[in-house]
Design a protein around this motif. Sequence first.
Motif: not given
Length: 138
Positions: A33, A56, A60, A63
């Motif tokens: 991530r 994705t 996302q 975030d």
Amino acid sequence: MGVHLDGLRGVGVSRLEVIEGPSGRRLRTKAERARIAAESMMPGVKVADIARKHGTTRWQIYDWRKQIRTGNLVLPESVAALPMFAELVVDDSAVDAAKARPGSDLEIVVGDIVIRAGADTDERQLTRAIRAARAAAS
């Protein structure tokens, strides 16, 4: 496995489609991530392109970028060493010095005249000093 029913409610099903494979939701490690979010922060890169590339959503990635800013995700060393990323260092010495003083001093400049007053200066005294400085400046 997902199932898609094509037809009206209460009426028979006209077509049944069975979709095999992963559900689309993929669990990523914190390192993955952080790496994807860091890739989206490179100059000239569009978040939508990175999201599409890694399967994705833009939201996302936004975030994950927020998590990097708040310290919940840590950039990999290889990315953190790049010149567009700088280590955040907080210098608390100014805050500590301000706490050490009981009250801050006030400095007012009217033309060429500087009025300095302590935090405990009475409002009426300060008003009179400002008026006198204005009268002297004009």
